[in-house]
Design an enzyme around this catalytic site. Structure first.
Site, mmCIF file in Angstrom:
data_model
loop_
_atom_site.group_PDB
_atom_site.id
_atom_site.type_symbol
_atom_site.label_atom_id
_atom_site.label_comp_id
_atom_site.label_asym_id
_atom_site.label_seq_id
_atom_site.Cartn_x
_atom_site.Cartn_y
_atom_site.Cartn_z
ATOM 1 N N ALA A 159 2.451 1.291 3.251
ATOM 2 C CA ALA A 159 2.870 -0.019 3.764
ATOM 3 C C ALA A 159 3.564 -0.782 2.643
ATOM 4 C CB ALA A 159 1.667 -0.799 4.303
ATOM 5 N N GLU B 289 9.657 -7.331 -4.598
ATOM 6 C CA GLU B 289 9.687 -8.512 -3.695
ATOM 7 C C GLU B 289 10.650 -8.296 -2.520
ATOM 8 O OE1 GLU B 289 9.033 -12.453 -4.703
ATOM 9 O OE2 GLU B 289 8.057 -11.996 -6.599
ATOM 10 N N GLY B 290 10.698 -7.045 -2.070
ATOM 11 C CA GLY B 290 11.529 -6.684 -0.921
ATOM 12 C C GLY B 290 12.821 -6.030 -1.379
ATOM 13 N N GLU C 137 0.866 -1.202 0.000
ATOM 14 C CA GLU C 137 0.000 0.000 0.000
ATOM 15 C C GLU C 137 0.890 1.235 0.000
ATOM 16 O OE1 GLU C 137 -2.777 -0.219 3.247
ATOM 17 O OE2 GLU C 137 -3.496 -2.206 2.611
#
Ligand code: COS
Length: 378
Positions: free
Chosen positions: A128, A362-363, A125
């Site tokens: 987030a 993915e981080g 988000e």
């Protein structure tokens, strides 16, 4: 200890290479220029069985291992990370069902995802991203339904996928333990999509906002127990981060191949630049780093195949090292091309832009370091 791919893995890798050279490589520049979602490539991947590769055979998939899957991602990424990124994001929508789906959910959705339907995964988000548990999207229980409200951003395959695994708070006071996960089908009333984002690279894959306004999802679409959603998301990312490492290895290999070809042909001071030590040593460093990253990726995939109890650190290491390695390799590959590398006529300019996202999605690298260090300290 085994350092060689087996015959099946080798033949799958070869097949992915052949499809990439014949189908994806010739279209890659066009996909980048237009930013069109490459449905032709998705159809090729479906026909080759890539969309269902690691889905168990009993649910209509190929039942292949993770090492084979990572070989496919690597080979496609040598030419087009938009196409391999669509495949990786598809598996983000598949894995939660394999990890925590009910038998009914598996029977209903996995055969579709193995063939005709793209998947996706919606956790991020606006407020987030790295702190995923800070999400504000809510899922309030009303009888046999959950009512979802909130907005997800940067969702890969968003708007194209037929199904999305959505993470939302069923208990806003419980932090990570208040998160649950849901299957939301495209076309569900109350789900709409924002515009396609205009990205620096990886321009063929599409990311969009997913907007939930009183979006009603039947209770049987909840994946896992109420409150288990965050752990399902983390386990999914443990499984899938390795494939982002495979993307990095493939992209770096593609950039290296282009740089090696160029260095053998480009003559300065009376000989090809590959024969000047400054360039030869760059090529040696690039090849060494690519090989080191490849081994980390294959090892993490093999751990997943061996169903090791936890491989969070190993998949994070593969993603971290390979993605940062690909940064160094594309930098050198462009440098070897000199001024021509900065021009759109040469594919290295696209590789350079495409590479950047691998250190983020993915981080981020910083999140991978958090995952690795917390596993070391624990
Ligand atoms: N497998 C299973 N469970 C896990 C887990 C894993 N890999 N990682 C964490 N958990 C569990 C923890 O054990 C903890 O459980 P309990 O509540 O029972 O103790 C719970 O999940 C919360 O874990 P933690 O406290 O470590 O969560 P944090 O909020 O501190 O966040 C990170 C952890 C940073 C790792 C997480 O927010 C993250 O991965 N962020 C990046 C998200 C991301 O990659 N986004 C990209 C989107 S996909 S394109």
């Amino acid at each position: 200890m085994q350092f060689a791919l087996n015959d099946i893995q080798l033949s799958i890798k070869k097949m992915a290479r052949e499809i990439t050279v014949k189908e994806f490589a010739p279209r890659a520049a066009h996909v980048d220029e237009t930013g069109e979602f490459p449905w032709d490539n998705v159809a090729q991947m479906r026909d080759a069985g890539f969309l269902g590769m690691t889905i168990p055979e009993e649910y209509g998939g190929g039942g292949f291992d993770e090492v084979s899957f990572n070989c496919v991602v690597e080979e496609i990424s040598r030419a087009c990370i938009s196409t391999s990124g669509i495949l990786c994001a598809h598996f983000l929508g598949v894995k939660p069902l394999i990890i925590a789906g009910s038998e009914e959910q598996k029977r209903k959705y996995l055969p579709l995802l193995a063939g005709e339907m793209l998947g996706s995964f919606a956790i991020t988000e606006a407020n987030a991203g790295s702190d995923a548990a800070a999400m504000a999207t809510s899922a309030a229980r009303h009888g046999d339904e959950y009512v979802l409200n909130g907005t997800k951003v940067f969702i890969t395959n968003g708007g194209e996928a037929g199904q999305t695994i959505v993470f939302a708070k069923t208990d806003p006071t419980a932090g990570a333990r208040g998160v649950s996960s849901f299957i939301v089908e495209k076309g569900t009333p109350g789900l709409s999509f924002g515009k396609k984002e205009n990205k620096m690279g990886d321009r063929g894959s599409c990311i969009r906002e997913l907007i939930f306004e009183d979006c009603r999802v039947p209770r049987e679409n909840r994946v896992g127990k109420e409150g288990d959603g965050f752990k399902i998301a983390m386990k999914t990312l443990d499984d899938t981060r390795t494939s982002i490492g495979a993307q990095a290895v493939g992209l770096a290999q593609g950039a290296f191949d282009a740089a090696l070809d160029y260095a053998k042909q480009r003559v300065v001071f009376g000989k090809p630049i590959a024969q000047h030590q400054a360039i030869a040593f760059m090529l040696a460093d690039m090849a060494t780093e690519i090989e080191a990253a490849r081994l980390l990726v294959y090892r993490a995939a093999a751990l997943l195949d061996a169903q090791a109890e936890r491989y969070s650190a190993e998949s994070a290491m593969a993603k971290l090292f390979a993605s940062e390695m690909s940064h160094r390799v594309v930098h050198k590959a462009l440098q070897i091309h000199g001024g021509y590398g900065y021009m759109k006529e040469y594919p290295i300019e696209r590789f350079y832009r495409d590479q950047r996202i691998i250190e983020i999605y993915e981080g981020t690298s910083e999140i991978q370091r958090m995952v690795i260090s917390s596993n070391l300290i624990r």
